[in-house]
Motif scaffolding. Structure first.
Motif, PDB file in Angstrom:
ATOM      1  N   ASP A   1       0.828  -1.209   0.000  1.00 21.96           N
ATOM      2  CA  ASP A   1       0.000   0.000   0.000  1.00 21.96           C
ATOM      3  C   ASP A   1       0.859   1.254   0.000  1.00 21.96           C
ATOM      4  N   ARG A   2       1.956   1.209   0.735  1.00 23.83           N
ATOM      5  CA  ARG A   2       2.857   2.362   0.790  1.00 23.83           C
ATOM      6  C   ARG A   2       3.456   2.649  -0.578  1.00 23.83           C
TER       7      ARG A   2
ATOM      8  N   ILE B   1       1.368   4.683  -3.424  1.00 23.42           N
ATOM      9  CA  ILE B   1       1.079   6.113  -3.290  1.00 23.42           C
ATOM     10  C   ILE B   1       1.952   6.892  -4.262  1.00 23.42           C
TER      11      ILE B   1
ATOM     12  N   SER C   1       0.096  13.006  -4.918  1.00 28.39           N
ATOM     13  CA  SER C   1      -1.308  12.618  -4.786  1.00 28.39           C
ATOM     14  C   SER C   1      -1.863  13.122  -3.450  1.00 28.39           C
ATOM     15  N   ARG C   2      -3.157  13.030  -3.297  1.00 28.95           N
ATOM     16  CA  ARG C   2      -3.792  13.453  -2.046  1.00 28.95           C
ATOM     17  C   ARG C   2      -3.245  12.648  -0.866  1.00 28.95           C
ATOM     18  N   SER C   3      -3.054  11.352  -1.065  1.00 32.73           N
ATOM     19  CA  SER C   3      -2.507  10.505   0.002  1.00 32.73           C
ATOM     20  C   SER C   3      -1.090  10.938   0.365  1.00 32.73           C
ATOM     21  N   TYR C   4      -0.299  11.281  -0.639  1.00 28.54           N
ATOM     22  CA  TYR C   4       1.074  11.739  -0.416  1.00 28.54           C
ATOM     23  C   TYR C   4       1.066  13.047   0.370  1.00 28.54           C
ATOM     24  N   ARG C   5       0.227  13.979  -0.055  1.00 31.78           N
ATOM     25  CA  ARG C   5       0.186  15.297   0.583  1.00 31.78           C
ATOM     26  C   ARG C   5      -0.394  15.245   1.994  1.00 31.78           C
ATOM     27  N   SER C   6      -1.260  14.276   2.264  1.00 33.33           N
ATOM     28  CA  SER C   6      -1.873  14.203   3.594  1.00 33.33           C
ATOM     29  C   SER C   6      -1.017  13.439   4.598  1.00 33.33           C
TER      30      SER C   6
ATOM     31  N   LEU D   1       0.087  10.125   4.360  1.00 31.65           N
ATOM     32  CA  LEU D   1      -0.235   8.710   4.519  1.00 31.65           C
ATOM     33  C   LEU D   1       1.013   7.835   4.545  1.00 31.65           C
TER      34      LEU D   1
ATOM     35  N   SER E   1       2.328   7.677   8.038  1.00 30.25           N
ATOM     36  CA  SER E   1       1.427   6.873   8.872  1.00 30.25           C
ATOM     37  C   SER E   1       1.636   5.384   8.616  1.00 30.25           C
TER      38      SER E   1
END
Length: 86
Positions: A43-44, A47, A51-56, A58, A61
């Protein structure tokens, strides 16, 4: 770092993990924790840069979740998933 180098590093990590998972699966079935470790790492690596996941955040985490899971794993499980010889 630009998006190409980031994505290439992600792809390299993904390929190494998949090859290692196939190799150790052939020797002995993966435990639940080992499967979870590979799934989190996969999953890591999915990313994409920017992307939104990268910027947030994730990725960080997922890295923390992987480290916590590694603390719970036995030394044999950890050696298997990391590809270290025992």
């Amino acid at each position: 770092m630009n998006w190409r180098t980031f994505d290439n590093k992600q792809l390299d990590m993904q390929i190494k993990d998949l090859r290692r998972a196939i190799k150790i699966q052939a020797e002995q079935p993966l435990t639940v924790r080992e499967k979870d470790w590979f799934n989190l790492r996969y999953d890591r690596t999915c990313i994409c840069y920017g992307s939104r996941s990268y910027r947030s955040g994730l990725i960080s985490s997922l890295d923390r979740a992987i480290k916590r899971l590694e603390k719970e794993m036995t030394s044999d499980e950890l050696r298997r998933v990391k590809g270290e010889s025992g």
